[in-house]
Design a protein around this motif. Structure first.
Motif, mmCIF file in Angstrom:
data_model
loop_
_atom_site.group_PDB
_atom_site.id
_atom_site.type_symbol
_atom_site.label_atom_id
_atom_site.label_comp_id
_atom_site.label_asym_id
_atom_site.label_seq_id
_atom_site.Cartn_x
_atom_site.Cartn_y
_atom_site.Cartn_z
ATOM 1 N N ASN A 1 0.830 -1.204 0.000
ATOM 2 C CA ASN A 1 0.000 0.000 0.000
ATOM 3 C C ASN A 1 0.871 1.263 0.000
ATOM 4 O OD1 ASN A 1 -1.420 2.216 1.775
ATOM 5 N ND2 ASN A 1 -3.010 1.042 0.716
ATOM 6 N N GLU A 2 1.967 1.228 0.760
ATOM 7 C CA GLU A 2 2.850 2.405 0.794
ATOM 8 C C GLU A 2 3.546 2.605 -0.557
ATOM 9 O OE1 GLU A 2 3.853 2.505 5.566
ATOM 10 O OE2 GLU A 2 5.007 1.183 4.271
ATOM 11 N N ILE A 3 3.873 1.493 -1.211
ATOM 12 C CA ILE A 3 4.474 1.613 -2.553
ATOM 13 C C ILE A 3 3.469 2.262 -3.498
ATOM 14 C CG2 ILE A 3 5.283 0.296 -4.556
ATOM 15 C CD1 ILE A 3 6.436 -1.763 -2.551
ATOM 16 N N GLU A 4 2.226 1.803 -3.407
ATOM 17 C CA GLU A 4 1.201 2.365 -4.301
ATOM 18 C C GLU A 4 0.986 3.854 -4.020
ATOM 19 O OE1 GLU A 4 -1.048 -1.885 -4.985
ATOM 20 O OE2 GLU A 4 -2.052 -0.368 -3.785
ATOM 21 N N GLN A 5 1.020 4.203 -2.728
ATOM 22 C CA GLN A 5 0.900 5.636 -2.388
ATOM 23 C C GLN A 5 2.051 6.427 -2.995
ATOM 24 O OE1 GLN A 5 0.605 6.972 1.722
ATOM 25 N NE2 GLN A 5 -0.343 5.028 2.230
ATOM 26 N N ALA A 6 3.254 5.861 -2.899
ATOM 27 C CA ALA A 6 4.455 6.590 -3.343
ATOM 28 C C ALA A 6 4.434 6.873 -4.836
ATOM 29 C CB ALA A 6 5.713 5.800 -2.981
ATOM 30 N N ILE A 7 3.795 5.985 -5.601
ATOM 31 C CA ILE A 7 3.828 6.190 -7.060
ATOM 32 C C ILE A 7 2.478 6.660 -7.619
ATOM 33 C CG2 ILE A 7 5.769 4.631 -7.502
ATOM 34 C CD1 ILE A 7 3.678 2.510 -8.394
ATOM 35 N N THR A 8 1.594 7.116 -6.728
ATOM 36 C CA THR A 8 0.311 7.612 -7.260
ATOM 37 C C THR A 8 0.521 8.831 -8.151
ATOM 38 O OG1 THR A 8 0.003 8.728 -5.167
ATOM 39 C CG2 THR A 8 -1.452 6.877 -5.590
ATOM 40 N N GLY A 9 1.617 9.527 -7.957
ATOM 41 C CA GLY A 9 1.858 10.716 -8.770
ATOM 42 C C GLY A 9 2.621 10.432 -10.047
ATOM 43 N N ASN A 10 2.907 9.176 -10.320
ATOM 44 C CA ASN A 10 3.652 8.834 -11.536
ATOM 45 C C ASN A 10 2.748 8.036 -12.469
ATOM 46 O OD1 ASN A 10 5.816 8.841 -9.177
ATOM 47 N ND2 ASN A 10 6.849 9.359 -11.068
ATOM 48 N N LEU A 11 2.678 8.472 -13.699
ATOM 49 C CA LEU A 11 1.848 7.765 -14.679
ATOM 50 C C LEU A 11 2.723 6.986 -15.646
ATOM 51 C CD1 LEU A 11 -0.775 10.453 -15.730
ATOM 52 C CD2 LEU A 11 -1.060 8.551 -14.142
ATOM 53 N N CYS A 12 2.318 5.743 -15.925
ATOM 54 C CA CYS A 12 2.959 4.956 -16.969
ATOM 55 C C CYS A 12 1.888 4.580 -17.967
ATOM 56 C CB CYS A 12 3.594 3.696 -16.383
ATOM 57 S SG CYS A 12 4.288 2.642 -17.670
ATOM 58 N N ARG A 13 2.149 4.802 -19.240
ATOM 59 C CA ARG A 13 1.134 4.537 -20.259
ATOM 60 C C ARG A 13 1.356 3.213 -20.958
ATOM 61 N NH1 ARG A 13 -3.141 7.143 -18.960
ATOM 62 N NH2 ARG A 13 -2.230 6.135 -17.187
ATOM 63 N N CYS A 14 2.486 2.515 -20.695
ATOM 64 C CA CYS A 14 2.642 1.272 -21.453
ATOM 65 C C CYS A 14 3.023 0.046 -20.637
ATOM 66 C CB CYS A 14 3.559 1.448 -22.649
ATOM 67 S SG CYS A 14 5.079 2.313 -22.396
ATOM 68 N N THR A 15 3.753 0.165 -19.546
ATOM 69 C CA THR A 15 4.147 -1.050 -18.818
ATOM 70 C C THR A 15 3.002 -1.570 -17.959
ATOM 71 O OG1 THR A 15 6.403 -0.254 -18.694
ATOM 72 C CG2 THR A 15 5.832 -1.998 -17.180
ATOM 73 N N GLY A 16 2.189 -0.657 -17.443
ATOM 74 C CA GLY A 16 1.244 -1.052 -16.400
ATOM 75 C C GLY A 16 2.001 -0.979 -15.089
ATOM 76 N N TYR A 17 1.329 -1.248 -14.000
ATOM 77 C CA TYR A 17 1.949 -0.950 -12.703
ATOM 78 C C TYR A 17 2.411 -2.183 -11.934
ATOM 79 C CZ TYR A 17 0.246 3.636 -13.843
ATOM 80 O OH TYR A 17 0.028 4.820 -14.495
ATOM 81 N N TYR A 18 1.944 -3.389 -12.303
ATOM 82 C CA TYR A 18 2.289 -4.570 -11.502
ATOM 83 C C TYR A 18 3.796 -4.783 -11.435
ATOM 84 C CZ TYR A 18 -2.603 -5.810 -11.227
ATOM 85 O OH TYR A 18 -3.942 -5.777 -10.956
ATOM 86 N N LYS A 19 4.439 -4.733 -12.580
ATOM 87 C CA LYS A 19 5.881 -5.000 -12.605
ATOM 88 C C LYS A 19 6.649 -3.897 -11.874
ATOM 89 C CE LYS A 19 5.918 -7.784 -16.782
ATOM 90 N NZ LYS A 19 6.505 -8.985 -16.182
ATOM 91 N N ILE A 20 6.148 -2.699 -11.971
ATOM 92 C CA ILE A 20 6.807 -1.583 -11.284
ATOM 93 C C ILE A 20 6.708 -1.786 -9.770
ATOM 94 C CG2 ILE A 20 6.642 0.903 -10.831
ATOM 95 C CD1 ILE A 20 5.850 1.234 -13.825
ATOM 96 N N VAL A 21 5.510 -2.146 -9.303
ATOM 97 C CA VAL A 21 5.324 -2.366 -7.862
ATOM 98 C C VAL A 21 6.204 -3.530 -7.401
ATOM 99 C CG1 VAL A 21 3.652 -3.090 -6.101
ATOM 100 C CG2 VAL A 21 3.010 -1.358 -7.784
ATOM 101 N N GLN A 22 6.233 -4.607 -8.190
ATOM 102 C CA GLN A 22 7.075 -5.759 -7.820
ATOM 103 C C GLN A 22 8.554 -5.358 -7.763
ATOM 104 O OE1 GLN A 22 5.958 -8.476 -10.906
ATOM 105 N NE2 GLN A 22 4.081 -9.103 -9.851
ATOM 106 N N ALA A 23 8.970 -4.547 -8.715
ATOM 107 C CA ALA A 23 10.381 -4.118 -8.743
ATOM 108 C C ALA A 23 10.717 -3.303 -7.496
ATOM 109 C CB ALA A 23 10.641 -3.294 -10.007
ATOM 110 N N ILE A 24 9.793 -2.450 -7.076
ATOM 111 C CA ILE A 24 10.066 -1.617 -5.888
ATOM 112 C C ILE A 24 10.087 -2.498 -4.634
ATOM 113 C CG2 ILE A 24 9.288 0.353 -4.510
ATOM 114 C CD1 ILE A 24 7.896 1.405 -7.109
ATOM 115 N N GLU A 25 9.151 -3.456 -4.570
ATOM 116 C CA GLU A 25 9.136 -4.385 -3.426
ATOM 117 C C GLU A 25 10.463 -5.120 -3.337
ATOM 118 O OE1 GLU A 25 5.759 -6.935 -4.079
ATOM 119 O OE2 GLU A 25 4.662 -6.074 -2.390
ATOM 120 N N ASP A 26 10.919 -5.590 -4.482
ATOM 121 C CA ASP A 26 12.157 -6.358 -4.528
ATOM 122 C C ASP A 26 13.359 -5.485 -4.140
ATOM 123 O OD1 ASP A 26 13.550 -8.624 -4.873
ATOM 124 O OD2 ASP A 26 13.643 -8.532 -7.065
ATOM 125 N N ALA A 27 13.335 -4.231 -4.593
ATOM 126 C CA ALA A 27 14.435 -3.322 -4.241
ATOM 127 C C ALA A 27 14.462 -3.100 -2.731
ATOM 128 C CB ALA A 27 14.273 -1.993 -4.977
#
Ligand code: FES
Ligand code: FES
Length: 294
Positions: free
Chosen positions: A261-287
């Protein structure tokens, strides 16, 4: 006194408000002792709905009173028509949001849906400290530090920080998506806080420490988020990626082990038009996990 802030916009973070309202009631024995109603995005500056504040003072907490206060508040709004909404829609939304907010305060629901510890992207040592305007807006050269290197700009005073970085410092990693604070592609760190460079006047860089995506790697080593974005395939066209990397890196500075939930809050201000958000969230979790392990 208790209060709430209501923002009507496409998204909660960053996206410019269609309207917003900050409402505070000082209540004593079911009577309003004092009220503060502040409106944003409905006039050239933030305004107080003074007549509504005066009307509410001394009144009971009834639906009728709130309905009338909301109507008076609506009349204080002088919005413009633009792509986000017509003036008539904005006025009506001021009425609806004010009425809703006042009732929520009365009924004790004003904090519903708000995180108790919101992610601010202000790093670990967040402060509200600001430097005097005279220091921030120099008449002469803009002297600043970007990615640890000193710069002196004799022009560019009328630009945004984003344009100064790209056009004068030749650091083109930071991207312009919307140029109006909606997409987060231009996110950089300014004195340890994530900011949207398209909304920051270039002279604000004077005396400041700026970090751009070019400065995220240290001594040739990628930042953990850069590594995991690559490993998870959290990038397609890559246009949004510098902004996501900066928001993610600042999140991990603020909270090294964030929840989903905190990851999702952190990136609510960033828009991606092609990757979608699942992989981005997973990447941040992993980092985050990677940083924990080191
Ligand atoms: S928020 Fe879109 S370019 Fe700055
Ligand atoms: S990767 Fe293309 S917009 Fe995000």
């Amino acid at each position: 006194a208790r209060g709430t802030f209501i923002k009507l916009a496409l998204r909660r973070a960053q996206a410019i408000s269609v309207i917003d309202a900050a409402l505070i009631l000082d209540i004593e024995a079911d009577t309003i002792k004092a009220a503060s109603i502040t409106l944003g995005a409905v006039a050239p500056t933030i305004i107080h709905a003074v007549e509504a504040e005066q009307y509410l003072t001394g009144k009971p907490l009834t639906d009728d009173v709130f309905e009338e206060a909301a109507r008076i508040t609506m009349n204080a709004a002088k919005p413009i028509d633009d792509v986000r909404g017509s003036a008539a829609y904005r006025r009506e939304m001021v009425r609806v949001c004010t009425q809703r907010g006042l009732k929520a305060i009365r009924d004790g629901h004003e904090q519903n849906g708000m995180p108790s510890e919101p992610i601010l992207l202000w790093g670990k040592e967040s402060t509200n400290g600001t430097r005097p305007a005279s220091e921030q807006f120099p008449a002469a050269a803009i002297q600043t530090t970007i990615n640890g290197k000193k710069y002196s700009f004799t022009s560019g005073h009328n630009k945004t920080l984003l344009r100064l970085l790209r056009e004068d410092a030749n650091l083109i990693g930071t991207k312009e998506g919307c140029a109006e604070g909606e997409c987060g592609a231009c996110t950089v760190f300014l004195d340890g806080k994530a900011v949207m460079a398209c909304l920051v006047p270039a002279p604000r860089a004077h005396g400041a420490e700026i970090v751009t995506v070019e400065g995220l790697a240290t001594d040739g080593e990628l930042h953990a988020v850069q590594e995991t974005f690559i490993e998870h395939g959290a990038v397609q066209c890559g246009y949004c990626t510098p902004g996501f990397l900066m928001s993610s890196a600042m999140l991990l500075e603020e909270k090294s082990n964030p929840t989903r939930n905190e990851i999702e809050q952190a990136i609510t201000g960033n828009l991606c038009r092609c990757t979608g958000y699942y992989k981005i969230v997973q990447a941040i979790e992993d980092a985050g996990n990677r940083i924990q392990e080191t």
